[in-house]
Design a protein around this motif. Structure first.
Motif, PDB file in Angstrom:
ATOM      1  N   PRO A 127      -0.027   5.478 -21.293  1.00 50.93           N
ATOM      2  CA  PRO A 127      -0.417   4.290 -20.530  1.00 50.93           C
ATOM      3  C   PRO A 127      -1.198   4.664 -19.275  1.00 50.93           C
ATOM      4  N   ILE A 128      -2.303   3.978 -19.047  1.00 48.28           N
ATOM      5  CA  ILE A 128      -3.168   4.319 -17.923  1.00 48.28           C
ATOM      6  C   ILE A 128      -2.494   4.022 -16.590  1.00 48.28           C
ATOM      7  N   TRP A 129      -1.877   2.838 -16.472  1.00 47.06           N
ATOM      8  CA  TRP A 129      -1.259   2.475 -15.204  1.00 47.06           C
ATOM      9  C   TRP A 129      -0.151   3.457 -14.833  1.00 47.06           C
ATOM     10  N   LYS A 130       0.565   3.947 -15.834  1.00 45.68           N
ATOM     11  CA  LYS A 130       1.642   4.899 -15.571  1.00 45.68           C
ATOM     12  C   LYS A 130       1.072   6.236 -15.101  1.00 45.68           C
ATOM     13  N   SER A 131      -0.010   6.684 -15.737  1.00 48.11           N
ATOM     14  CA  SER A 131      -0.656   7.930 -15.309  1.00 48.11           C
ATOM     15  C   SER A 131      -1.154   7.819 -13.875  1.00 48.11           C
ATOM     16  N   LEU A 132      -1.761   6.677 -13.553  1.00 44.80           N
ATOM     17  CA  LEU A 132      -2.288   6.479 -12.201  1.00 44.80           C
ATOM     18  C   LEU A 132      -1.179   6.487 -11.159  1.00 44.80           C
ATOM     19  N   LEU A 133      -0.125   5.711 -11.408  1.00 44.21           N
ATOM     20  CA  LEU A 133       0.938   5.587 -10.408  1.00 44.21           C
ATOM     21  C   LEU A 133       1.759   6.862 -10.286  1.00 44.21           C
ATOM     22  N   THR A 134       1.980   7.553 -11.410  1.00 46.73           N
ATOM     23  CA  THR A 134       2.711   8.816 -11.354  1.00 46.73           C
ATOM     24  C   THR A 134       1.965   9.833 -10.498  1.00 46.73           C
ATOM     25  N   PHE A 135       0.645   9.806 -10.574  1.00 45.11           N
ATOM     26  CA  PHE A 135      -0.190  10.699  -9.765  1.00 45.11           C
ATOM     27  C   PHE A 135      -0.380  10.149  -8.353  1.00 45.11           C
ATOM     28  N   PHE A 136      -0.479   8.825  -8.248  1.00 39.18           N
ATOM     29  CA  PHE A 136      -0.825   8.178  -6.983  1.00 39.18           C
ATOM     30  C   PHE A 136       0.255   8.328  -5.909  1.00 39.18           C
ATOM     31  N   PHE A 137       1.502   8.066  -6.255  1.00 40.47           N
ATOM     32  CA  PHE A 137       2.542   8.004  -5.225  1.00 40.47           C
ATOM     33  C   PHE A 137       2.814   9.348  -4.540  1.00 40.47           C
ATOM     34  N   PRO A 138       2.950  10.459  -5.265  1.00 39.87           N
ATOM     35  CA  PRO A 138       3.065  11.736  -4.555  1.00 39.87           C
ATOM     36  C   PRO A 138       1.822  12.042  -3.707  1.00 39.87           C
ATOM     37  N   LEU A 139       0.648  11.693  -4.254  1.00 41.80           N
ATOM     38  CA  LEU A 139      -0.583  11.902  -3.514  1.00 41.80           C
ATOM     39  C   LEU A 139      -0.632  11.034  -2.268  1.00 41.80           C
ATOM     40  N   LEU A 140      -0.179   9.791  -2.385  1.00 43.62           N
ATOM     41  CA  LEU A 140      -0.137   8.887  -1.235  1.00 43.62           C
ATOM     42  C   LEU A 140       0.792   9.416  -0.150  1.00 43.62           C
ATOM     43  N   MET A 141       1.971   9.837  -0.555  1.00 44.70           N
ATOM     44  CA  MET A 141       2.909  10.385   0.414  1.00 44.70           C
ATOM     45  C   MET A 141       2.325  11.607   1.106  1.00 44.70           C
ATOM     46  N   GLY A 142       1.658  12.451   0.334  1.00 40.69           N
ATOM     47  CA  GLY A 142       1.036  13.636   0.923  1.00 40.69           C
ATOM     48  C   GLY A 142      -0.056  13.276   1.909  1.00 40.69           C
ATOM     49  N   THR A 143      -0.875  12.290   1.543  1.00 38.74           N
ATOM     50  CA  THR A 143      -1.961  11.881   2.431  1.00 38.74           C
ATOM     51  C   THR A 143      -1.421  11.217   3.684  1.00 38.74           C
ATOM     52  N   LEU A 144      -0.344  10.438   3.549  1.00 38.42           N
ATOM     53  CA  LEU A 144       0.279   9.829   4.731  1.00 38.42           C
ATOM     54  C   LEU A 144       0.832  10.895   5.672  1.00 38.42           C
ATOM     55  N   PHE A 145       1.428  11.922   5.098  1.00 37.70           N
ATOM     56  CA  PHE A 145       1.905  13.013   5.940  1.00 37.70           C
ATOM     57  C   PHE A 145       0.741  13.720   6.629  1.00 37.70           C
ATOM     58  N   GLN A 146      -0.402  13.811   5.927  1.00 39.05           N
ATOM     59  CA  GLN A 146      -1.573  14.414   6.546  1.00 39.05           C
ATOM     60  C   GLN A 146      -2.052  13.576   7.725  1.00 39.05           C
ATOM     61  N   GLN A 147      -1.984  12.252   7.588  1.00 38.12           N
ATOM     62  CA  GLN A 147      -2.372  11.376   8.686  1.00 38.12           C
ATOM     63  C   GLN A 147      -1.444  11.542   9.888  1.00 38.12           C
ATOM     64  N   LEU A 148      -0.219  12.001   9.634  1.00 39.80           N
ATOM     65  CA  LEU A 148       0.734  12.168  10.723  1.00 39.80           C
ATOM     66  C   LEU A 148       0.307  13.243  11.716  1.00 39.80           C
ATOM     67  N   TYR A 149      -0.567  14.154  11.285  1.00 45.51           N
ATOM     68  CA  TYR A 149      -1.043  15.178  12.213  1.00 45.51           C
ATOM     69  C   TYR A 149      -1.557  14.528  13.504  1.00 45.51           C
ATOM     70  N   ASN A 150      -2.608  13.717  13.360  1.00 38.23           N
ATOM     71  CA  ASN A 150      -3.208  13.097  14.540  1.00 38.23           C
ATOM     72  C   ASN A 150      -2.363  11.968  15.098  1.00 38.23           C
ATOM     73  N   THR A 151      -1.598  11.281  14.222  1.00 45.04           N
ATOM     74  CA  THR A 151      -0.758  10.197  14.717  1.00 45.04           C
ATOM     75  C   THR A 151       0.327  10.719  15.652  1.00 45.04           C
ATOM     76  N   VAL A 152       0.968  11.804  15.256  1.00 48.46           N
ATOM     77  CA  VAL A 152       1.983  12.417  16.119  1.00 48.46           C
ATOM     78  C   VAL A 152       1.357  12.875  17.426  1.00 48.46           C
ATOM     79  N   ASP A 153       0.158  13.476  17.326  1.00 50.81           N
ATOM     80  CA  ASP A 153      -0.552  13.876  18.539  1.00 50.81           C
ATOM     81  C   ASP A 153      -0.759  12.680  19.459  1.00 50.81           C
TER      82      ASP A 153
END
Length: 443
Positions: free
Chosen positions: A5-31
């Motif tokens: 299923p396409i939606w499952k492939s997207l979301l399975t990949f998306f959520f860990p990637l989203l969490m990682g990108t949000l943590f990356q944004q924390l660099y400057n946000t914490v600053d």
């Protein structure tokens, strides 16, 4: 990503990637949180105002340039071509290391001139210059980490970059508190904390790839540049890099207009930028997900899955964007208080948020459509569309409407106008079907 299923492939990949990108944004946000609370509004403006736009200009160009490498790797991986996958990985890392060195040199040389051109106020000029000069030391580790993460994601592994970022953000927070609160180094402290945490991320990611049992394993003896692969990476990545550069150039021009309203407005815009970054993180993460999905399925010649992916990704992203918009409109006052206690800065930030957030929905189609189109090997037309809308339309607005109705809202109106027209043009190009009829010359 070529099966199931396409939606499952997207979301399975998306959520860990989203969490990682949000943590990356924390660099400057914490600053921004730490300097805003413990140093003052001048430090907040220096770390999160025009300096952030300038950094995004250089970083976005190089990340756009190297995005071609991620596309090539995902296409070879989808086609099960292990030899070319390995060559692509090592070529990408060599390119990234050299590019990081160049960016460090260019950044150090151009910083004073850029700050003057963007009309950085005198009360934050010295702080901005100090922050940027130290930050540019992190270019090589930053680019190397981003490339290794892109390699992991190109083969469907979004969890490892997430774990690396969690460790790096924890390190960054600890060092921020130590350098700023304990040692009282101000913006110098947050800059060095970022350098240290980025270096840590690079080392960990290279160790993980060095121990990989797949075709993306990194080996020192194989670190060489394969010319024909480099050319293909640049052919795909250069338009994306140019596109990202002009996005940032337009933002620098907008930042110049914002700077004319004074330090309070700059601080409000900087604080809003941390909220805005959450939306951009979410939607750009979906862009990365659909680009990776598109690259693997294009390499495997699963063309029907590309079209189905567009509709499912569009629906998912629109729903998430609507939820994000509502959340921030309801909680904005509380979030702004994380960055500052000054009522006038909070009021300005809420004015900006209330105007721009409802228009985020207009941007969704741009990220989803351009991601799928680039993943299938067509990066030129997305660049042309973006350059016209971002450069031409925004500049026309800034130089015609703003002088007549000189207010912060008039300046910011160029965003929803350009988003809406760009989305329309991408939809027209998508339904024309011309983006898919490209020869597969890389397999």
């Amino acid at each position: 990503m070529t099966e199931g299923p396409i939606w499952k492939s997207l979301l399975t990949f998306f959520f860990p990637l989203l969490m990682g990108t949000l943590f990356q944004q924390l660099y400057n946000t914490v600053d921004a949180v730490i300097v805003g609370r413990f140093v003052g509004k001048e430090a907040l403006a220096a770390v999160g105002g025009g300096t952030a736009v300038y950094l995004n200009l250089l970083i976005s160009f190089f990340i756009g340039l190297t995005s071609g490498a991620g596309i090539i790797i995902s296409q070879f991986f989808g086609a099960r071509n292990e030899t070319e996958t390995s060559r692509s990985v090592h070529t990408a890392l060599v390119m990234c290391f050299a590019g990081g060195l160049i960016m460090t040199l260019l950044g150090l040389l151009a910083t004073p001139w850029v700050l003057r051109v963007t009309k950085t106020p005198e009360d934050i000029m010295a702080l901005s210059l100090t922050y940027l000069r130290i930050f540019f030391v992190s270019m090589v580790p930053m680019f190397m980490y981003n490339m290794t993460s892109s390699i992991m994601r190109a083969v469907g592994n979004a969890k490892a970059p997430l774990y690396i970022l969690i460790v790096a953000v924890i390190t960054n927070i600890i060092l921020d508190l130590l350098f700023v609160v304990v040692f009282q180094w101000g913006v110098t402290g947050v800059a060095w904390a970022t350098v240290a945490s980025q270096t840590e991320s690079m080392i960990i990611s290279l160790v993980i790839l060095g121990r990989s049992k797949t075709s993306v394993r990194v080996q020192a003896k194989k670190l060489t540049c394969t010319p024909h692969l480099l050319v293909k990476m640049l052919r795909l990545g250069l338009p994306a890099g140019i596109q990202a550069t002009f996005y940032c150039l337009s933002n620098m021009i907008i930042q110049t207009a914002i700077n004319s309203f004074g330090t309070i407005t700059i601080a409000s815009w900087a604080a809003y930028g941390k909220i805005d970054a959450v939306f951009w993180t979410m939607v750009s993460t979906m862009g990365v997900a659909v680009t990776t999905f598109s690259g693997q399925n294009y390499g495997a010649r699963q063309y029907k899955r590309l079209k189905t992916c567009m509709w499912q990704a569009m629906l998912i992203t629109l729903v998430m964007t609507a939820g994000t918009t509502g959340f921030f409109l309801l909680t904005g006052q509380f979030i702004f208080r994380l960055f500052t206690t000054e009522a006038v800065v909070i009021e300005g930030g809420m004015q900006i948020l209330s105007f721009l957030a409802p228009w985020w929905l207009a941007y969704v189609a741009i990220e989803v459509l351009s991601g799928i189109i680039r993943g299938s090997g067509d990066s030129f037309i997305p660049m042309v569309i973006t350059l016209f809308c971002v450069c031409v339309l925004r500049l026309v607005w800034l130089f015609t409407a703003v002088p007549r109705w000189n207010s912060i809202i008039t300046v910011l109106a160029c965003y929803p106008i350009s988003w809406s027209i760009t989305s329309l043009l991408f939809l027209i190009y998508w339904f024309s079907g011309k983006w898919l009829h490209k020869p597969i010359d890389h397999i």
